[in-house]
Design a protein around this motif. Structure first.
Motif, PDB file in Angstrom:
ATOM      1  N   LYS A  78       0.831  -1.208   0.000  1.00  0.00           N
ATOM      2  CA  LYS A  78       0.000   0.000   0.000  1.00  0.00           C
ATOM      3  C   LYS A  78       0.865   1.257   0.000  1.00  0.00           C
ATOM      4  O   LYS A  78       0.521   2.264  -0.627  1.00  0.00           O
ATOM      5  N   ALA A  79       1.990   1.198   0.722  1.00  0.00           N
ATOM      6  CA  ALA A  79       2.908   2.337   0.734  1.00  0.00           C
ATOM      7  C   ALA A  79       3.506   2.581  -0.643  1.00  0.00           C
ATOM      8  O   ALA A  79       3.801   3.716  -1.020  1.00  0.00           O
ATOM      9  N   LEU A  80       3.686   1.498  -1.421  1.00  0.00           N
ATOM     10  CA  LEU A  80       4.224   1.627  -2.778  1.00  0.00           C
ATOM     11  C   LEU A  80       3.312   2.433  -3.695  1.00  0.00           C
ATOM     12  O   LEU A  80       3.766   3.028  -4.668  1.00  0.00           O
ATOM     13  N   GLU A  81       2.032   2.427  -3.386  1.00  0.00           N
ATOM     14  CA  GLU A  81       1.086   3.187  -4.202  1.00  0.00           C
ATOM     15  C   GLU A  81       1.354   4.679  -4.094  1.00  0.00           C
ATOM     16  O   GLU A  81       1.016   5.453  -4.996  1.00  0.00           O
ATOM     17  N   ILE A  82       1.996   5.083  -2.993  1.00  0.00           N
ATOM     18  CA  ILE A  82       2.264   6.501  -2.730  1.00  0.00           C
ATOM     19  C   ILE A  82       3.719   6.861  -3.020  1.00  0.00           C
ATOM     20  O   ILE A  82       4.010   7.949  -3.509  1.00  0.00           O
ATOM     21  N   ALA A 125      -0.366  -2.252  -6.289  1.00  0.00           N
ATOM     22  CA  ALA A 125       0.787  -1.361  -6.151  1.00  0.00           C
ATOM     23  C   ALA A 125       1.395  -1.051  -7.511  1.00  0.00           C
ATOM     24  O   ALA A 125       1.749   0.095  -7.805  1.00  0.00           O
ATOM     25  N   LEU A 126       1.510  -2.070  -8.364  1.00  0.00           N
ATOM     26  CA  LEU A 126       2.094  -1.881  -9.688  1.00  0.00           C
ATOM     27  C   LEU A 126       1.218  -1.002 -10.579  1.00  0.00           C
ATOM     28  O   LEU A 126       1.705  -0.371 -11.517  1.00  0.00           O
ATOM     29  N   LYS A 127      -0.054  -0.981 -10.284  1.00  0.00           N
ATOM     30  CA  LYS A 127      -0.979  -0.157 -11.062  1.00  0.00           C
ATOM     31  C   LYS A 127      -0.732   1.327 -10.824  1.00  0.00           C
ATOM     32  O   LYS A 127      -0.823   2.149 -11.747  1.00  0.00           O
ATOM     33  N   ASN A 166       4.901   4.248 -10.309  1.00  0.00           N
ATOM     34  CA  ASN A 166       5.522   4.470 -11.612  1.00  0.00           C
ATOM     35  C   ASN A 166       7.033   4.716 -11.514  1.00  0.00           C
ATOM     36  O   ASN A 166       7.611   5.367 -12.378  1.00  0.00           O
ATOM     37  N   THR A 167       7.655   4.174 -10.450  1.00  0.00           N
ATOM     38  CA  THR A 167       9.107   4.311 -10.312  1.00  0.00           C
ATOM     39  C   THR A 167       9.820   2.956 -10.187  1.00  0.00           C
ATOM     40  O   THR A 167      10.999   2.853 -10.515  1.00  0.00           O
ATOM     41  N   LEU A 168       9.120   1.933  -9.721  1.00  0.00           N
ATOM     42  CA  LEU A 168       9.747   0.637  -9.465  1.00  0.00           C
ATOM     43  C   LEU A 168      10.250   0.009 -10.768  1.00  0.00           C
ATOM     44  O   LEU A 168       9.509  -0.092 -11.744  1.00  0.00           O
ATOM     45  N   ILE A 169      11.517  -0.416 -10.761  1.00  0.00           N
ATOM     46  CA  ILE A 169      12.141  -1.005 -11.943  1.00  0.00           C
ATOM     47  C   ILE A 169      12.419  -2.492 -11.753  1.00  0.00           C
ATOM     48  O   ILE A 169      12.212  -3.296 -12.669  1.00  0.00           O
ATOM     49  N   ILE A 170      12.879  -2.858 -10.553  1.00  0.00           N
ATOM     50  CA  ILE A 170      13.225  -4.254 -10.261  1.00  0.00           C
ATOM     51  C   ILE A 170      12.402  -4.748  -9.084  1.00  0.00           C
ATOM     52  O   ILE A 170      12.399  -4.123  -8.018  1.00  0.00           O
ATOM     53  N   LEU A 171      11.705  -5.870  -9.255  1.00  0.00           N
ATOM     54  CA  LEU A 171      10.850  -6.423  -8.211  1.00  0.00           C
ATOM     55  C   LEU A 171      11.137  -7.909  -8.048  1.00  0.00           C
ATOM     56  O   LEU A 171      10.980  -8.691  -8.985  1.00  0.00           O
ATOM     57  N   ASP A 172      11.576  -8.284  -6.843  1.00  0.00           N
ATOM     58  CA  ASP A 172      11.868  -9.690  -6.554  1.00  0.00           C
ATOM     59  C   ASP A 172      10.759 -10.265  -5.680  1.00  0.00           C
ATOM     60  O   ASP A 172      10.625  -9.920  -4.513  1.00  0.00           O
ATOM     61  N   LEU A 173       9.974 -11.161  -6.271  1.00  0.00           N
ATOM     62  CA  LEU A 173       8.879 -11.829  -5.572  1.00  0.00           C
ATOM     63  C   LEU A 173       9.098 -13.337  -5.535  1.00  0.00           C
ATOM     64  O   LEU A 173       8.148 -14.105  -5.425  1.00  0.00           O
ATOM     65  N   ALA A 199      -1.026 -10.203 -14.001  1.00  0.00           N
ATOM     66  CA  ALA A 199      -1.048 -10.141 -15.465  1.00  0.00           C
ATOM     67  C   ALA A 199      -1.691  -8.849 -15.948  1.00  0.00           C
ATOM     68  O   ALA A 199      -1.172  -8.175 -16.848  1.00  0.00           O
ATOM     69  N   GLU A 200      -2.816  -8.490 -15.349  1.00  0.00           N
ATOM     70  CA  GLU A 200      -3.487  -7.240 -15.720  1.00  0.00           C
ATOM     71  C   GLU A 200      -2.624  -6.038 -15.406  1.00  0.00           C
ATOM     72  O   GLU A 200      -2.563  -5.071 -16.174  1.00  0.00           O
ATOM     73  N   ALA A 201      -1.943  -6.083 -14.257  1.00  0.00           N
ATOM     74  CA  ALA A 201      -1.077  -4.964 -13.873  1.00  0.00           C
ATOM     75  C   ALA A 201       0.070  -4.787 -14.859  1.00  0.00           C
ATOM     76  O   ALA A 201       0.455  -3.668 -15.201  1.00  0.00           O
ATOM     77  N   MET A 202       0.610  -5.905 -15.346  1.00  0.00           N
ATOM     78  CA  MET A 202       1.726  -5.823 -16.283  1.00  0.00           C
ATOM     79  C   MET A 202       1.313  -5.299 -17.653  1.00  0.00           C
ATOM     80  O   MET A 202       2.152  -4.849 -18.428  1.00  0.00           O
ATOM     81  N   LYS A 203       0.032  -5.348 -17.931  1.00  0.00           N
ATOM     82  CA  LYS A 203      -0.447  -4.783 -19.201  1.00  0.00           C
ATOM     83  C   LYS A 203      -0.366  -3.268 -19.203  1.00  0.00           C
ATOM     84  O   LYS A 203      -0.213  -2.646 -20.262  1.00  0.00           O
ATOM     85  N   THR A 204      -0.475  -2.660 -18.028  1.00  0.00           N
ATOM     86  CA  THR A 204      -0.505  -1.195 -17.947  1.00  0.00           C
ATOM     87  C   THR A 204       0.759  -0.601 -17.343  1.00  0.00           C
ATOM     88  O   THR A 204       1.057   0.574 -17.564  1.00  0.00           O
ATOM     89  N   ASN A 205       1.522  -1.393 -16.575  1.00  0.00           N
ATOM     90  CA  ASN A 205       2.741  -0.861 -15.961  1.00  0.00           C
ATOM     91  C   ASN A 205       3.769  -0.510 -17.029  1.00  0.00           C
ATOM     92  O   ASN A 205       4.012  -1.287 -17.951  1.00  0.00           O
ATOM     93  N   ARG A 206       4.387   0.652 -16.892  1.00  0.00           N
ATOM     94  CA  ARG A 206       5.318   1.135 -17.908  1.00  0.00           C
ATOM     95  C   ARG A 206       6.722   1.384 -17.363  1.00  0.00           C
ATOM     96  O   ARG A 206       7.544   2.011 -18.046  1.00  0.00           O
ATOM     97  N   THR A 207       7.032   0.899 -16.165  1.00  0.00           N
ATOM     98  CA  THR A 207       8.349   1.163 -15.583  1.00  0.00           C
ATOM     99  C   THR A 207       9.131  -0.098 -15.218  1.00  0.00           C
ATOM    100  O   THR A 207      10.351  -0.112 -15.305  1.00  0.00           O
TER     101      THR A 207
END
Length: 385
Positions: free
Chosen positions: A179-183, A205-207, A210-217, A231-239
């Motif tokens: 949730k903090a990532l959204e801000i 959060a990914l939606k 707009n700064t996150l570049i590398i995400l380890d899950l 999958a839906e988030a990756m369709k719109t995420n641009r970073t």
């Protein structure tokens, strides 16, 4: 200058007693330190704790503090708080395997205690941090995560890298972070490896982020939505450029959904879906993505239960792809038929530079056809053993 010795405190304590001249020499060394690393150390006795406090009191130019596999008491944490609050040049702190111990009143046994809310609240008053690591540590989960989330929401921070790996946080705690990532508007790299994260939380959060570049899950995800959320988030995420999803036991349908998102997404360059389930349906979707995606350069498919039929589908797509440079399909039952299809792709593909086929059951005949393909393609490096 870097201080990189767990024995330095004892050395400093002993040698500084020899004469004042040596003491001044040691002090001058401390004054120009820019990095302190302590590994595999117990700051438990009064002497060691006091020695660390003296070093921290004298250092004014430290930019990096690294504590790994450390056992300490509350006095050490207090000394760190004073140091961290006053040391404005500090930009990097890494706490890996740090345990705070306290004595039970009724016995001499020492028990693990969490890195406290008070410590983190004081620690996180410094807004100049660029990289923070709290991995594999003993923490008071509720207060600690709240403190870290509050820090991520601050408008004046400079933090770009946060590592919270190997804390086995529950989904209720990782939800606070997502949730903090959204801000947050500064973080570019986040490591949540070996925690529990719901796909719907990270997708939201990914939606917005707009700064996150590398995400380890890796070793993390609980798929509530069959993979559709991410999958839906990756369709719109641009970073996001690097997404690590390995070792999550993601089912084939969810992998297929992620692959379909890659047809649309044109920013991701690296994806690791090793140790998940890539059966025929998912392999077909990945093949379509490989044919159409123009940005993906690294695809990791190790140990994904692929057989010859899945390998053939992937190989045919490689005949068309001209952006992938590295693909790893190790530990899959590729077989001789799969090896033949890969050999044909190698003869045609001119951009692939590394192909890893370790433990793929391709047999001697399979190795032979691939070796023959290398006579045509002299650029690619194929790793079989």
């Amino acid at each position: 200058m870097v201080l990189d010795s767990s024995d330095f405190i004892e050395w400093y304590k002993t040698m500084s007693k020899i004469n004042k001249q040596f003491y001044r020499i040691v002090l001058n060394i401390i004054l120009i330190l820019t990095q302190i690393n302590f590994y595999n150390t117990t700051f438990f006795t009064f002497q060691k704790t006091n020695g660390l406090k003296k070093i921290l009191e004298k250092t004014k130019n430290i930019t990096t503090l690294e504590l790994k596999t450390i056992t300490c008491n509350s006095n050490v944490l207090k000394a760190l708080v004073v140091f961290l609050k006053d040391n404005t040049p500090l930009t990097t702190c890494r706490f890996n395997g740090v345990y705070n111990y306290k004595s039970e009143e009724s016995s001499s046994i020492y028990v693990a205690a969490g890195i406290t809310y008070d410590f983190l609240e004081a620690f996180l008053t410094n807004t100049s941090y660029i990289e923070l690591e709290f991995s594999n540590i003993s923490i008071d989960y509720n207060s600690a995560i709240i403190s870290i989330a509050k820090y991520l929401k601050k408008p004046n921070i400079k933090l770009t890298t946060l590592d919270l790996s190997s804390n086995r946080l529950g989904t209720n705690y990782t939800e606070i972070i997502t949730k903090a990532l959204e801000i947050n508007k500064t973080l570019t790299k986040l490591n949540l490896r070996h925690n529990n994260v719901y796909d719907v939380d990270i997708a939201k959060a990914l939606k917005y982020n707009n700064t996150l570049i590398i995400l380890d899950l890796s070793y993390t995800i609980g798929f509530l939505d069959r993979g559709e959320a991410i999958a839906e988030a990756m369709k719109t995420n641009r970073t996001l450029t690097t997404l690590l999803l390995n070792n999550n036991d993601i089912q084939s349908g969810a992998i297929a959904a992620l692959a379909r998102a890659l047809v649309i997404n044109q920013t991701l360059t690296t994806i690791d879906i090793s140790d998940n389930n890539v059966w025929y349906k998912a392999a077909k979707a990945i093949a379509v993505a490989i044919k159409t995606n123009t940005t993906l350069s690294t695809l990791i498919l190790k140990n994904t239960k692929m057989r010859s039929c899945e390998a053939i589908v992937i190989a045919k797509a490689l005949e068309i792809n001209n952006t992938l440079t590295t693909i790893d399909i190790s530990n899959n039952d590729v077989g001789y038929d799969g090896a033949k299809a890969i050999a044909k792709a190698v003869k045609i593909n001119t951009t692939l530079s590394t192909l890893i086929l370790r433990c793929c059951n391709i047999s001697g005949d399979g190795e032979k056809v691939i070796t023959e393909a290398l006579e045509t393609n002299t650029i690619i490096k194929i790793i079989i053993t």
